[in-house]
Design a protein around this motif. Structure first.
Motif, short mmCIF file in Angstrom:
data_model
loop_
_atom_site.label_atom_id
_atom_site.label_comp_id
_atom_site.label_asym_id
_atom_site.label_seq_id
_atom_site.Cartn_x
_atom_site.Cartn_y
_atom_site.Cartn_z
N PRO A 154 1.96 1.32 -11.03
CA PRO A 154 2.42 2.64 -11.27
C PRO A 154 2.43 3.27 -12.56
CG PRO A 154 3.84 1.77 -9.57
CD PRO A 154 2.77 0.65 -9.98
N GLY A 155 2.65 2.12 -13.52
CA GLY A 155 2.52 2.64 -14.93
C GLY A 155 1.02 3.13 -15.42
N VAL A 156 0.05 2.61 -14.62
CA VAL A 156 -1.31 2.99 -14.66
C VAL A 156 -1.74 4.25 -14.41
CG1 VAL A 156 -3.76 2.24 -14.67
CG2 VAL A 156 -1.96 0.43 -14.95
N LEU A 157 -0.86 4.72 -13.12
CA LEU A 157 -1.48 6.04 -12.41
C LEU A 157 -1.22 7.23 -13.15
CD1 LEU A 157 -0.16 4.74 -8.76
CD2 LEU A 157 -2.51 4.57 -9.74
N GLY A 158 -0.29 7.15 -13.94
CA GLY A 158 0.03 8.42 -14.93
C GLY A 158 -1.56 8.76 -15.60
N ALA A 159 -2.19 7.84 -16.16
CA ALA A 159 -3.37 7.92 -16.89
C ALA A 159 -4.63 8.54 -15.87
CB ALA A 159 -3.74 6.74 -17.43
N LYS A 160 -4.31 7.60 -14.67
CA LYS A 160 -5.44 8.17 -13.89
C LYS A 160 -5.45 9.60 -13.13
CE LYS A 160 -7.10 3.97 -13.10
NZ LYS A 160 -8.72 3.76 -13.38
N ALA A 161 -3.96 9.95 -13.27
CA ALA A 161 -3.79 11.44 -12.68
C ALA A 161 -4.17 12.48 -13.69
CB ALA A 161 -2.28 11.59 -12.31
N GLU A 162 -4.04 12.19 -14.91
CA GLU A 162 -4.43 13.17 -15.99
C GLU A 162 -5.90 13.05 -16.22
OE1 GLU A 162 -2.63 15.04 -18.03
OE2 GLU A 162 -0.83 14.57 -17.00
N ARG A 163 -6.52 11.76 -16.20
CA ARG A 163 -7.85 11.97 -16.32
C ARG A 163 -8.43 12.72 -14.75
NH1 ARG A 163 -12.51 7.61 -15.56
NH2 ARG A 163 -13.79 8.39 -17.20
N MET A 211 0.75 -1.27 -0.05
CA MET A 211 -0.14 0.00 0.11
C MET A 211 0.82 1.19 0.01
SD MET A 211 -3.40 -0.71 2.33
CE MET A 211 -2.49 -1.09 3.83
N ALA A 212 2.02 1.11 0.80
CA ALA A 212 2.81 2.38 0.85
C ALA A 212 3.43 2.68 -0.49
CB ALA A 212 3.97 2.22 1.94
N ALA A 213 3.92 1.62 -1.21
CA ALA A 213 4.79 1.60 -2.44
C ALA A 213 3.69 2.37 -3.61
CB ALA A 213 5.14 0.35 -2.89
N LEU A 214 2.33 1.93 -3.34
CA LEU A 214 1.33 2.26 -4.18
C LEU A 214 1.08 3.63 -4.20
CD1 LEU A 214 -0.51 1.08 -6.58
CD2 LEU A 214 -2.32 0.68 -4.90
N THR A 215 0.65 4.21 -2.95
CA THR A 215 0.49 5.54 -2.43
C THR A 215 1.60 6.51 -2.74
OG1 THR A 215 0.83 5.16 -0.13
CG2 THR A 215 -1.44 4.87 -1.03
N ALA A 216 2.85 5.87 -2.66
CA ALA A 216 4.05 6.95 -2.67
C ALA A 216 4.05 7.13 -4.12
CB ALA A 216 5.13 6.23 -2.22
N ALA A 217 3.84 6.05 -5.12
CA ALA A 217 3.86 6.29 -6.42
C ALA A 217 2.86 7.22 -7.12
CB ALA A 217 3.81 4.91 -7.31
N PHE A 218 1.50 7.12 -6.44
CA PHE A 218 0.67 8.09 -6.91
C PHE A 218 0.83 9.59 -6.25
CE2 PHE A 218 -4.32 8.71 -7.47
CZ PHE A 218 -3.87 9.06 -8.68
N THR A 219 1.34 9.60 -5.13
CA THR A 219 1.85 10.86 -4.76
C THR A 219 2.62 11.77 -5.52
OG1 THR A 219 1.26 10.46 -2.43
CG2 THR A 219 2.82 12.42 -2.90
N ASP A 220 3.79 10.76 -6.15
CA ASP A 220 4.84 11.43 -6.92
C ASP A 220 4.27 12.07 -8.17
OD1 ASP A 220 6.76 10.98 -4.89
OD2 ASP A 220 7.70 9.15 -5.89
N ILE A 221 3.53 11.18 -8.96
CA ILE A 221 2.87 11.60 -10.19
C ILE A 221 1.76 12.54 -9.92
CG2 ILE A 221 1.13 10.48 -11.64
CD1 ILE A 221 2.31 7.81 -11.26
N LEU A 222 1.09 12.87 -8.88
CA LEU A 222 0.45 14.03 -8.70
C LEU A 222 1.00 15.28 -8.66
CD1 LEU A 222 -2.15 12.36 -6.37
CD2 LEU A 222 -2.67 12.96 -8.66
N ARG A 223 2.25 15.10 -7.86
CA ARG A 223 3.08 16.28 -7.68
C ARG A 223 3.71 16.77 -8.84
NH1 ARG A 223 5.43 17.62 -2.63
NH2 ARG A 223 4.37 16.85 -0.69
#
Length: 221
Positions: free
Chosen positions: A200-209, A87-99
């Motif tokens: 994490p490779g999917v999260l970039g698209a989630k952030a853009e959407r 969970m920590a790895a997943l949320t950390a990756a999404f946090t970095d992408i959002l920033r």
């Protein structure tokens, strides 16, 4: 400004109030059920809300605090044994992408300030599967392969579905500035689940959407 406003006690109070107001007593998502969400025509499937006076309120806030991202497993998730490190790895990756991709032009602070808009993000309706046991797993070759995969970070757990929810609230946590519920489009996840180490490779698209939904509701409020 009140000289007590910047004290550690004041900031701790803000953080505690936000955690209580926005996540306690809700086990299935971030957005309160009484939030007046409406459809976002430009982004099918998504719903959103933005305060009528958002622009005026936002102009008075000079920083953004991105709260720790939360994960809400769906009650019917086939697998619920996700580990804290995963969970920590997943949320950390999404946090970095959002920033980097969504908040790159904002003054993002590491702790909430008296002039911070607090942005909360949650991954909700998360359904996970785990690769079932195979007889090969206990053979010498299977054990070696599993060992190599573990060292390489290859996960046996896969993601089936995930909705992204977001809230923007005032520094005191009392005023909702915006809310977004952004489920995947039909077929987004594809016919096959995505391995957890590949998410994490999917999260970039989630952030853009997510960014697109916010821009759409802001433009039309």
């Amino acid at each position: 400004m009140n000289r007590h406003a910047k004290s550690p006690t004041f900031l701790l109070f803000i953080a505690t109030a936000l955690i209580f107001a926005c996540s306690a007593a809700r086990a299935d998502g971030l957005i309160p059920p009484d939030t007046p969400l409406g459809p976002v025509a430009q982004i099918p499937g998504s719903t959103g809300y933005i305060a009528p006076d958002y622009d005026a309120r936002r102009a008075a806030l000079h920083s953004v605090y991105l709260a720790p991202i939360e994960i809400f497993l769906a009650p019917d998730s086939p697998y619920k044994g996700i580990e804290p490190t995963q969970m920590a790895a997943l949320t950390a990756a999404f946090t970095d992408i959002l920033r980097e991709n969504v908040l790159q032009n904002a003054n993002v602070v590491d702790t909430p300030q008296p002039d911070s808009m607090v942005v909360q993000i949650a991954l909700t309706d998360v359904r996970l599967t785990k690769r079932s046991f195979r007889p090969r797993d206990i053979t010498p070759v299977g054990i070696v392969i599993d060992g190599v995969k573990r060292v390489a970070g290859v996960s046996k757990v896969s993601l089936q579905t995930m909705t992204v929810q977001a809230l923007g609230v005032s520094p005191d946590g009392e005023t909702l500035l915006f809310a977004i519920n952004n489920p995947p489009l039909p077929g987004d996840a594809g016919p096959e689940p995505v391995r957890l180490d590949e998410v994490p490779g999917v999260l970039g698209a989630k952030a853009e959407r997510l960014k697109s939904v916010f821009l759409a509701i802001r433009e039309h409020h």
